[in-house]
Write a protein that holds these residues in place. Structure first.
Motif, PDB file in Angstrom:
ATOM      1  N   LYS A  84       0.882  -1.353  -0.050  1.00 48.05           N
ATOM      2  CA  LYS A  84      -0.031  -0.089  -0.109  1.00 48.05           C
ATOM      3  C   LYS A  84       0.874   1.402   0.061  1.00 48.05           C
ATOM      4  O   LYS A  84       0.730   2.372  -0.737  1.00 48.05           O
ATOM      5  CB  LYS A  84      -1.023   0.052   1.221  1.00 48.05           C
ATOM      6  CG  LYS A  84      -2.136  -1.096   1.051  1.00 48.05           C
ATOM      7  CD  LYS A  84      -3.031  -0.998   2.340  1.00 48.05           C
ATOM      8  CE  LYS A  84      -4.372  -1.784   2.375  1.00 48.05           C
ATOM      9  NZ  LYS A  84      -5.079  -1.794   3.344  1.00 48.05           N
ATOM     10  N   THR A  85       1.958   1.309   0.850  1.00 51.49           N
ATOM     11  CA  THR A  85       2.614   2.391   0.862  1.00 51.49           C
ATOM     12  C   THR A  85       3.296   2.831  -0.492  1.00 51.49           C
ATOM     13  O   THR A  85       3.663   3.836  -1.034  1.00 51.49           O
ATOM     14  CB  THR A  85       3.688   2.165   2.114  1.00 51.49           C
ATOM     15  OG1 THR A  85       3.258   2.129   3.169  1.00 51.49           O
ATOM     16  CG2 THR A  85       4.785   3.565   2.155  1.00 51.49           C
ATOM     17  N   GLU A  86       4.010   1.464  -1.004  1.00 47.81           N
ATOM     18  CA  GLU A  86       4.524   1.654  -2.391  1.00 47.81           C
ATOM     19  C   GLU A  86       3.651   2.206  -3.415  1.00 47.81           C
ATOM     20  O   GLU A  86       3.996   3.021  -4.149  1.00 47.81           O
ATOM     21  CB  GLU A  86       5.152   0.402  -2.717  1.00 47.81           C
ATOM     22  CG  GLU A  86       6.097   0.528  -3.926  1.00 47.81           C
ATOM     23  CD  GLU A  86       6.817  -0.956  -4.293  1.00 47.81           C
ATOM     24  OE1 GLU A  86       7.595  -0.858  -5.282  1.00 47.81           O
ATOM     25  OE2 GLU A  86       6.731  -1.861  -3.423  1.00 47.81           O
ATOM     26  N   THR A  87       2.621   1.528  -3.316  1.00 47.41           N
ATOM     27  CA  THR A  87       1.463   2.006  -4.324  1.00 47.41           C
ATOM     28  C   THR A  87       1.214   3.466  -4.257  1.00 47.41           C
ATOM     29  O   THR A  87       1.168   4.335  -5.413  1.00 47.41           O
ATOM     30  CB  THR A  87       0.191   1.294  -4.206  1.00 47.41           C
ATOM     31  OG1 THR A  87       0.474  -0.384  -4.391  1.00 47.41           O
ATOM     32  CG2 THR A  87      -0.691   1.389  -5.320  1.00 47.41           C
ATOM     33  N   LEU A  88       0.852   4.158  -3.257  1.00 46.22           N
ATOM     34  CA  LEU A  88       0.676   5.364  -2.990  1.00 46.22           C
ATOM     35  C   LEU A  88       1.884   6.056  -3.368  1.00 46.22           C
ATOM     36  O   LEU A  88       1.705   7.481  -3.879  1.00 46.22           O
ATOM     37  CB  LEU A  88       0.629   5.760  -1.511  1.00 46.22           C
ATOM     38  CG  LEU A  88      -0.823   5.033  -0.819  1.00 46.22           C
ATOM     39  CD1 LEU A  88      -0.794   5.415   0.493  1.00 46.22           C
ATOM     40  CD2 LEU A  88      -2.079   5.559  -1.709  1.00 46.22           C
ATOM     41  N   GLY A  89       3.116   5.999  -3.232  1.00 44.06           N
ATOM     42  CA  GLY A  89       4.040   6.455  -3.659  1.00 44.06           C
ATOM     43  C   GLY A  89       4.162   6.630  -5.444  1.00 44.06           C
ATOM     44  O   GLY A  89       4.529   7.701  -5.883  1.00 44.06           O
ATOM     45  N   VAL A  90       4.020   5.570  -5.923  1.00 43.55           N
ATOM     46  CA  VAL A  90       3.796   5.525  -7.207  1.00 43.55           C
ATOM     47  C   VAL A  90       2.651   6.418  -7.748  1.00 43.55           C
ATOM     48  O   VAL A  90       2.929   7.231  -8.792  1.00 43.55           O
ATOM     49  CB  VAL A  90       3.780   4.218  -7.860  1.00 43.55           C
ATOM     50  CG1 VAL A  90       3.493   3.959  -9.267  1.00 43.55           C
ATOM     51  CG2 VAL A  90       4.696   3.280  -7.669  1.00 43.55           C
ATOM     52  N   PHE A  91       1.565   6.437  -7.101  1.00 46.09           N
ATOM     53  CA  PHE A  91       0.323   7.346  -7.502  1.00 46.09           C
ATOM     54  C   PHE A  91       1.112   8.742  -7.377  1.00 46.09           C
ATOM     55  O   PHE A  91       0.539   9.510  -8.414  1.00 46.09           O
ATOM     56  CB  PHE A  91      -0.633   7.010  -6.568  1.00 46.09           C
ATOM     57  CG  PHE A  91      -1.552   5.856  -6.694  1.00 46.09           C
ATOM     58  CD1 PHE A  91      -1.060   4.869  -7.727  1.00 46.09           C
ATOM     59  CD2 PHE A  91      -2.440   5.618  -5.983  1.00 46.09           C
ATOM     60  CE1 PHE A  91      -1.718   3.877  -8.023  1.00 46.09           C
ATOM     61  CE2 PHE A  91      -3.405   4.262  -6.285  1.00 46.09           C
ATOM     62  CZ  PHE A  91      -2.998   3.342  -7.193  1.00 46.09           C
ATOM     63  N   ARG A 124      -9.358   8.226  -0.920  1.00 43.65           N
ATOM     64  CA  ARG A 124      -9.349   9.556  -0.919  1.00 43.65           C
ATOM     65  C   ARG A 124      -8.126  10.435  -1.562  1.00 43.65           C
ATOM     66  O   ARG A 124      -8.217  11.103  -2.041  1.00 43.65           O
ATOM     67  CB  ARG A 124      -9.662   9.896   0.443  1.00 43.65           C
ATOM     68  CG  ARG A 124      -9.700  11.419   0.862  1.00 43.65           C
ATOM     69  CD  ARG A 124     -10.145  11.730   2.246  1.00 43.65           C
ATOM     70  NE  ARG A 124     -10.544  13.002   2.606  1.00 43.65           N
ATOM     71  CZ  ARG A 124     -11.771  13.486   2.088  1.00 43.65           C
ATOM     72  NH1 ARG A 124     -12.740  12.600   1.987  1.00 43.65           N
ATOM     73  NH2 ARG A 124     -12.084  14.679   2.429  1.00 43.65           N
ATOM     74  N   HIS A 125      -7.000   9.404  -1.288  1.00 45.35           N
ATOM     75  CA  HIS A 125      -5.605   9.707  -1.672  1.00 45.35           C
ATOM     76  C   HIS A 125      -5.662   9.966  -3.430  1.00 45.35           C
ATOM     77  O   HIS A 125      -5.270  11.112  -4.030  1.00 45.35           O
ATOM     78  CB  HIS A 125      -4.592   9.128  -1.395  1.00 45.35           C
ATOM     79  CG  HIS A 125      -3.179   9.454  -1.719  1.00 45.35           C
ATOM     80  ND1 HIS A 125      -2.762  10.536  -1.040  1.00 45.35           N
ATOM     81  CD2 HIS A 125      -2.125   8.894  -2.537  1.00 45.35           C
ATOM     82  CE1 HIS A 125      -1.354  10.778  -1.446  1.00 45.35           C
ATOM     83  NE2 HIS A 125      -1.085   9.752  -2.385  1.00 45.35           N
ATOM     84  N   SER A 126      -6.349   8.964  -3.987  1.00 40.89           N
ATOM     85  CA  SER A 126      -6.122   8.897  -5.445  1.00 40.89           C
ATOM     86  C   SER A 126      -7.285  10.155  -5.827  1.00 40.89           C
ATOM     87  O   SER A 126      -6.696  10.737  -7.003  1.00 40.89           O
ATOM     88  CB  SER A 126      -6.938   7.847  -5.903  1.00 40.89           C
ATOM     89  OG  SER A 126      -6.115   6.720  -5.542  1.00 40.89           O
ATOM     90  N   LEU A 127      -8.407  10.495  -5.501  1.00 40.01           N
ATOM     91  CA  LEU A 127      -9.216  11.277  -5.893  1.00 40.01           C
ATOM     92  C   LEU A 127      -8.641  12.817  -5.569  1.00 40.01           C
ATOM     93  O   LEU A 127      -8.725  13.592  -6.450  1.00 40.01           O
ATOM     94  CB  LEU A 127     -10.520  11.375  -5.381  1.00 40.01           C
ATOM     95  CG  LEU A 127     -11.141   9.999  -5.598  1.00 40.01           C
ATOM     96  CD1 LEU A 127     -12.643   9.717  -5.099  1.00 40.01           C
ATOM     97  CD2 LEU A 127     -11.468   9.767  -7.188  1.00 40.01           C
ATOM     98  N   THR A 128      -7.995  13.051  -4.427  1.00 40.46           N
ATOM     99  CA  THR A 128      -7.083  14.213  -4.053  1.00 40.46           C
ATOM    100  C   THR A 128      -6.149  14.564  -5.179  1.00 40.46           C
ATOM    101  O   THR A 128      -6.221  15.565  -5.744  1.00 40.46           O
ATOM    102  CB  THR A 128      -6.481  14.088  -2.812  1.00 40.46           C
ATOM    103  OG1 THR A 128      -7.664  13.885  -1.717  1.00 40.46           O
ATOM    104  CG2 THR A 128      -5.952  15.569  -2.357  1.00 40.46           C
ATOM    105  N   LEU A 129      -5.248  13.631  -5.627  1.00 41.88           N
ATOM    106  CA  LEU A 129      -4.048  13.768  -6.308  1.00 41.88           C
ATOM    107  C   LEU A 129      -4.675  14.110  -7.959  1.00 41.88           C
ATOM    108  O   LEU A 129      -4.163  15.095  -8.316  1.00 41.88           O
ATOM    109  CB  LEU A 129      -3.395  12.420  -6.423  1.00 41.88           C
ATOM    110  CG  LEU A 129      -2.550  11.996  -5.270  1.00 41.88           C
ATOM    111  CD1 LEU A 129      -1.892  10.831  -5.756  1.00 41.88           C
ATOM    112  CD2 LEU A 129      -1.200  13.250  -5.186  1.00 41.88           C
TER     113      LEU A 129
END
Length: 234
Positions: A84-91, A124-129
Protein backbone atom coordinates in the motif's frame (compact mmCIF):
# COMPACT_ATOMS: atom_id res chain seq x y z
CA UNK A 1 -38.18 14.33 -12.39
CA UNK A 2 -36.14 11.72 -14.22
CA UNK A 3 -36.30 11.75 -17.97
CA UNK A 4 -37.35 8.68 -19.95
CA UNK A 5 -36.02 7.47 -23.27
CA UNK A 6 -38.11 6.41 -26.25
CA UNK A 7 -38.68 2.94 -24.75
CA UNK A 8 -40.04 4.32 -21.48
CA UNK A 9 -36.91 3.27 -19.57
CA UNK A 10 -36.11 5.74 -16.81
CA UNK A 11 -32.71 7.30 -16.41
CA UNK A 12 -31.08 6.16 -13.17
CA UNK A 13 -31.66 7.94 -9.86
CA UNK A 14 -28.02 7.38 -8.89
CA UNK A 15 -24.81 6.73 -10.81
CA UNK A 16 -22.25 4.75 -8.81
CA UNK A 17 -18.67 4.98 -10.08
CA UNK A 18 -15.93 2.52 -9.27
CA UNK A 19 -12.66 4.41 -8.77
CA UNK A 20 -9.60 2.49 -9.93
CA UNK A 21 -9.72 2.03 -13.68
CA UNK A 22 -12.90 4.10 -13.95
CA UNK A 23 -12.21 7.52 -12.47
CA UNK A 24 -8.41 7.28 -12.25
CA UNK A 25 -6.00 5.38 -14.50
CA UNK A 26 -4.45 3.58 -11.56
CA UNK A 27 -4.63 -0.07 -12.50
CA UNK A 28 -1.42 -0.28 -14.59
CA UNK A 29 0.40 1.34 -11.65
CA UNK A 30 -1.11 -0.68 -8.83
CA UNK A 31 -1.07 -4.00 -10.69
CA UNK A 32 2.57 -3.50 -11.64
CA UNK A 33 3.50 -2.65 -8.05
CA UNK A 34 1.61 -5.66 -6.67
CA UNK A 35 3.16 -8.01 -9.24
CA UNK A 36 6.69 -6.88 -8.37
CA UNK A 37 5.99 -7.28 -4.65
CA UNK A 38 4.58 -10.78 -5.12
CA UNK A 39 7.59 -11.75 -7.22
CA UNK A 40 9.92 -10.57 -4.43
CA UNK A 41 8.37 -13.00 -1.93
CA UNK A 42 8.55 -15.90 -4.35
CA UNK A 43 5.15 -15.87 -6.08
CA UNK A 44 5.80 -16.70 -9.73
CA UNK A 45 3.15 -14.58 -11.42
CA UNK A 46 3.11 -12.01 -14.21
CA UNK A 47 1.23 -8.74 -14.43
CA UNK A 48 -1.30 -10.04 -16.97
CA UNK A 49 -2.26 -12.88 -14.63
CA UNK A 50 -2.51 -10.44 -11.74
CA UNK A 51 -4.76 -8.24 -13.86
CA UNK A 52 -7.06 -11.05 -14.95
CA UNK A 53 -7.34 -12.56 -11.47
CA UNK A 54 -7.24 -9.60 -9.11
CA UNK A 55 -8.30 -6.38 -10.85
CA UNK A 56 -11.27 -4.90 -9.03
CA UNK A 57 -10.81 -6.89 -5.82
CA UNK A 58 -9.61 -5.82 -2.38
CA UNK A 59 -6.19 -6.60 -0.89
CA UNK A 60 -7.94 -8.78 1.68
CA UNK A 61 -9.39 -10.92 -1.10
CA UNK A 62 -6.11 -10.96 -3.00
CA UNK A 63 -4.17 -12.22 0.01
CA UNK A 64 -6.77 -14.92 0.66
CA UNK A 65 -6.25 -16.16 -2.91
CA UNK A 66 -2.46 -16.06 -2.56
CA UNK A 67 -2.62 -18.07 0.68
CA UNK A 68 -4.86 -20.66 -1.00
CA UNK A 69 -3.01 -20.93 -4.31
CA UNK A 70 0.57 -20.62 -3.02
CA UNK A 71 0.54 -22.41 0.36
CA UNK A 72 4.33 -22.69 0.51
CA UNK A 73 4.90 -18.93 0.30
CA UNK A 74 5.77 -17.16 3.55
CA UNK A 75 4.09 -13.75 3.35
CA UNK A 76 5.76 -11.15 5.61
CA UNK A 77 3.53 -9.63 8.27
CA UNK A 78 4.05 -6.17 6.80
CA UNK A 79 3.49 -7.21 3.18
CA UNK A 80 0.09 -5.57 2.66
CA UNK A 81 1.12 -2.35 4.42
CA UNK A 82 4.34 -2.20 2.38
CA UNK A 83 2.48 -2.72 -0.92
CA UNK A 84 0.00 0.00 0.00
CA UNK A 85 2.78 2.43 0.87
CA UNK A 86 4.70 1.67 -2.32
CA UNK A 87 1.54 2.04 -4.41
CA UNK A 88 0.73 5.43 -2.93
CA UNK A 89 4.28 6.55 -3.72
CA UNK A 90 3.87 5.53 -7.36
CA UNK A 91 0.52 7.32 -7.45
CA UNK A 92 2.14 10.51 -6.17
CA UNK A 93 4.46 10.49 -9.17
CA UNK A 94 2.30 9.11 -11.97
CA UNK A 95 -1.44 8.93 -11.25
CA UNK A 96 -3.80 10.72 -13.64
CA UNK A 97 -7.58 11.07 -13.93
CA UNK A 98 -9.29 9.35 -16.83
CA UNK A 99 -9.54 11.64 -19.84
CA UNK A 100 -12.81 13.57 -19.86
CA UNK A 101 -14.20 12.12 -16.64
CA UNK A 102 -14.33 15.39 -14.68
CA UNK A 103 -16.34 17.14 -17.37
CA UNK A 104 -18.64 14.14 -17.75
CA UNK A 105 -19.40 13.98 -14.03
CA UNK A 106 -19.93 17.73 -13.79
CA UNK A 107 -22.41 17.56 -16.68
CA UNK A 108 -24.59 14.92 -15.03
CA UNK A 109 -27.97 15.98 -13.66
CA UNK A 110 -28.10 12.80 -11.56
CA UNK A 111 -26.68 12.19 -8.05
CA UNK A 112 -23.35 10.36 -8.02
CA UNK A 113 -21.11 8.52 -5.58
CA UNK A 114 -18.03 6.26 -5.56
CA UNK A 115 -17.94 2.61 -4.44
CA UNK A 116 -14.44 1.17 -4.56
CA UNK A 117 -12.50 -1.90 -3.44
CA UNK A 118 -9.71 0.46 -2.36
CA UNK A 119 -9.26 1.16 1.31
CA UNK A 120 -10.49 4.61 2.43
CA UNK A 121 -7.00 6.15 2.61
CA UNK A 122 -6.03 5.10 -0.91
CA UNK A 123 -9.46 6.04 -2.27
CA UNK A 124 -9.35 9.56 -0.90
CA UNK A 125 -5.67 9.96 -1.82
CA UNK A 126 -6.32 8.96 -5.45
CA UNK A 127 -9.18 11.39 -5.88
CA UNK A 128 -7.26 14.19 -4.18
CA UNK A 129 -4.20 13.72 -6.39
CA UNK A 130 -6.28 13.83 -9.56
CA UNK A 131 -8.46 16.77 -8.52
CA UNK A 132 -11.65 14.69 -8.53
CA UNK A 133 -12.36 14.70 -4.80
CA UNK A 134 -14.59 17.82 -4.83
CA UNK A 135 -16.92 16.02 -7.26
CA UNK A 136 -17.58 13.20 -4.77
CA UNK A 137 -16.52 14.39 -1.31
CA UNK A 138 -18.81 12.98 1.36
CA UNK A 139 -20.04 10.27 -1.02
CA UNK A 140 -17.13 7.81 -0.94
CA UNK A 141 -17.78 4.17 -0.04
CA UNK A 142 -15.05 1.57 0.43
CA UNK A 143 -15.09 -2.21 0.68
CA UNK A 144 -13.70 -1.68 4.19
CA UNK A 145 -17.21 -0.56 5.16
CA UNK A 146 -18.87 -3.90 4.38
CA UNK A 147 -18.37 -7.54 5.29
CA UNK A 148 -17.85 -8.87 1.78
CA UNK A 149 -16.16 -7.02 -1.06
CA UNK A 150 -16.75 -7.44 -4.78
CA UNK A 151 -17.93 -9.72 -6.41
CA UNK A 152 -20.44 -9.79 -3.54
CA UNK A 153 -23.13 -7.08 -3.87
CA UNK A 154 -22.61 -5.69 -0.34
CA UNK A 155 -20.68 -2.55 -1.27
CA UNK A 156 -23.08 -1.40 -3.97
CA UNK A 157 -26.08 -2.08 -1.77
CA UNK A 158 -24.44 -0.11 1.04
CA UNK A 159 -23.73 2.84 -1.25
CA UNK A 160 -27.31 2.86 -2.57
CA UNK A 161 -28.74 2.74 0.96
CA UNK A 162 -26.51 5.58 2.11
CA UNK A 163 -27.55 7.64 -0.90
CA UNK A 164 -31.25 6.84 -0.42
CA UNK A 165 -31.67 5.09 -3.78
CA UNK A 166 -33.36 1.82 -4.64
CA UNK A 167 -30.94 -0.71 -6.20
CA UNK A 168 -33.13 -1.09 -9.32
CA UNK A 169 -32.80 2.67 -9.92
CA UNK A 170 -28.98 2.67 -9.76
CA UNK A 171 -26.45 2.52 -12.57
CA UNK A 172 -22.92 1.30 -11.87
CA UNK A 173 -19.88 2.10 -14.01
CA UNK A 174 -17.26 -0.64 -13.66
CA UNK A 175 -14.07 -1.78 -15.32
CA UNK A 176 -13.68 -5.23 -13.75
CA UNK A 177 -15.51 -8.53 -13.98
CA UNK A 178 -15.88 -8.80 -10.17
CA UNK A 179 -17.37 -5.31 -10.14
CA UNK A 180 -19.85 -6.10 -12.90
CA UNK A 181 -20.86 -9.33 -11.16
CA UNK A 182 -21.34 -7.41 -7.89
CA UNK A 183 -23.52 -4.77 -9.55
CA UNK A 184 -25.69 -7.38 -11.24
CA UNK A 185 -26.03 -9.31 -7.97
CA UNK A 186 -27.19 -6.07 -6.34
CA UNK A 187 -29.96 -5.78 -8.93
CA UNK A 188 -28.39 -2.73 -10.58
CA UNK A 189 -27.80 -1.83 -14.19
CA UNK A 190 -24.14 -1.64 -15.14
CA UNK A 191 -21.99 -0.14 -17.87
CA UNK A 192 -18.51 -1.50 -18.53
CA UNK A 193 -15.67 0.99 -19.01
CA UNK A 194 -12.53 0.06 -20.95
CA UNK A 195 -10.80 3.41 -21.29
CA UNK A 196 -8.10 2.59 -18.73
CA UNK A 197 -4.55 1.63 -19.56
CA UNK A 198 -5.06 -1.94 -18.35
CA UNK A 199 -7.72 -2.60 -21.03
CA UNK A 200 -5.41 -2.25 -24.03
CA UNK A 201 -5.79 -6.00 -24.65
CA UNK A 202 -9.54 -5.75 -25.33
CA UNK A 203 -11.22 -2.37 -25.68
CA UNK A 204 -14.46 -4.14 -26.60
CA UNK A 205 -14.59 -5.48 -23.04
CA UNK A 206 -15.92 -8.90 -23.95
CA UNK A 207 -15.38 -10.20 -20.41
CA UNK A 208 -17.42 -7.31 -19.00
CA UNK A 209 -20.26 -7.92 -21.42
CA UNK A 210 -20.28 -11.63 -20.65
CA UNK A 211 -20.38 -10.83 -16.92
CA UNK A 212 -23.52 -8.74 -17.41
CA UNK A 213 -22.60 -5.22 -18.49
CA UNK A 214 -25.44 -3.82 -20.60
CA UNK A 215 -23.04 -1.82 -22.72
CA UNK A 216 -19.28 -1.23 -22.84
CA UNK A 217 -17.71 2.16 -23.60
CA UNK A 218 -14.23 3.67 -23.52
CA UNK A 219 -14.75 7.42 -23.90
CA UNK A 220 -16.51 9.61 -21.34
CA UNK A 221 -17.89 11.78 -24.12
CA UNK A 222 -20.29 8.87 -24.72
CA UNK A 223 -21.69 8.82 -21.19
CA UNK A 224 -24.60 11.23 -21.50
CA UNK A 225 -25.72 9.59 -24.76
CA UNK A 226 -25.68 6.22 -23.02
CA UNK A 227 -27.76 7.55 -20.16
CA UNK A 228 -30.28 9.03 -22.55
CA UNK A 229 -30.65 6.17 -24.98
CA UNK A 230 -28.85 2.89 -24.56
CA UNK A 231 -30.29 2.15 -21.13
CA UNK A 232 -33.55 1.42 -22.87
CA UNK A 233 -32.01 -1.88 -23.97
CA UNK A 234 -32.10 -3.25 -20.44
Amino acid sequence: MRREDETGSKRPALVIFDCDGVLVDSEPLSLGTLTAALNRIGVAIDVETVRSRFAGTSMTSIMEHIAHDYPGIAVPDDFVAAVKTETLGVFDRELRAMAGVAAAVQALDIPTCVASSSDPVRLRHSLTLTGLLPLFDGRLYSSAMVRHGKPAPDLFLHAAAEMGAEPRDCLVIEDSVPGVIAACAAGMRVLGFTGGGHWGHDRAGRDLAEAGAGHVFQDYRQLDELLDGLLGRY
